[in-house]
Design an enzyme around this catalytic site. Structure first.
Site, short mmCIF file in Angstrom:
data_model
loop_
_atom_site.label_atom_id
_atom_site.label_comp_id
_atom_site.label_asym_id
_atom_site.label_seq_id
_atom_site.Cartn_x
_atom_site.Cartn_y
_atom_site.Cartn_z
CG ASN A 158 -2.22 0.72 0.97
OD1 ASN A 158 -2.39 1.39 -0.05
ND2 ASN A 158 -3.16 0.58 1.89
CG HIS A 159 0.49 4.22 -2.91
ND1 HIS A 159 1.65 4.35 -3.63
CD2 HIS A 159 -0.43 3.71 -3.78
CE1 HIS A 159 1.47 3.94 -4.88
NE2 HIS A 159 0.21 3.54 -4.99
CB VAL A 160 3.49 5.31 3.18
CG1 VAL A 160 3.52 3.82 3.50
CG2 VAL A 160 4.73 5.69 2.38
CB VAL A 179 0.47 9.82 -1.95
CG1 VAL A 179 0.20 8.39 -1.53
CG2 VAL A 179 0.04 10.79 -0.86
#
Length: 236
Positions: free
Chosen positions: A127-129, A137
């Site tokens: 998942n992106h942070v 992002v």
């Protein structure tokens, strides 16, 4: 004349497409199947797939059916060398993965035996942070967390399974749910955004909350969620 030719070409193209849908799936004895780390007897990926790469780090069990328009990927891009650290995707025996679903792995995604999904399910271990507020992002380095889905679990259409999810055996995920990271015990029913346990089976008490007589389990799980009858979510 032009209309007749157009109709003829259209008829031929439809016929070829129909033939491909029936015969161009990836079967266990095909050259495409041999690119995978394992590809069990009776297993098939329907035609047409959407995106498939990283096959040497993907293992499919026996008698597993993967629907058309599937995205099944290991790593960031096609041709990426992922080393000898083991499989990134392992799908067990007797599974059915619905049409248009995504199984996207960068760390580890494991589906047990007899796992069924509806169409357009999204399962990922990355998942992106958004920690750095000065960097877009999409340009920040993402975070990985393994995913494990237990034997006999059913995941409804359009559900999302996020990194760090560990679903037990014979769980149910309601359609459209977003399952957040955490441990979900065997025989849990998860519904909602974010997903919460709305029903569980206890050996002594049975189903809690109890199933209504004459109602299907899917109806019950949806009813429990809509009416706010949810149990405590797992620890994150």
């Amino acid at each position: 004349m032009g209309i007749r030719v157009s109709r003829l070409v259209s008829w031929i193209l439809r016929g070829l497409w129909s033939w491909a849908r029936r015969h161009a799936d990836i079967r266990a004895d095909s050259r495409a199947a041999r690119r995978f780390a394992a590809y069990g007897t009776g297993t098939s990926i329907a035609f047409p797939p959407a995106t498939v790469f990283g096959e040497p780090w993907i293992a499919l069990g026996a008698h597993t059916l993967v629907g058309a328009d599937i995205t099944l990927t290991a790593g960031m891009v096609p041709g990426q060398e992922l080393g000898t650290g083991g499989l990134l995707i392992r799908i067990g025996d007797g599974c059915t993965i619905g049409r248009g679903s995504h199984v996207v792995a960068h760390c580890s995604i494991e589906l047990g035996d007899d796992v069924f999904t509806g169409p357009y399910v999204y399962i990922t271990d990355q998942n992106h942070v958004y920690t750095d507020v000065d960097v877009p992002v999409g340009r920040q380095w993402p975070a990985d967390d393994p995913v494990r889905i237990g034997d006999g679990t059913w995941i409804g259409a359009n559900a999302v399974v996020l990194p760090g999810v560990r679903l037990g055996r014979n769980c149910v995920v309601a359609a459209g749910s977003v399952v957040r990271p955490g441990d979900y015990p065997d025989h849990s029913v998860v519904a909602g955004i974010p997903g919460k346990i709305v029903r569980r089976y206890h050996p002594e008490a049975g189903w809690v909350p109890p199933l209504r007589s004459g109602a299907s389990e899917g109806d019950e799980s949806a009813s429990a969620h809509v009416n706010g009858g949810s149990m405590a979510p797992p620890e994150v």
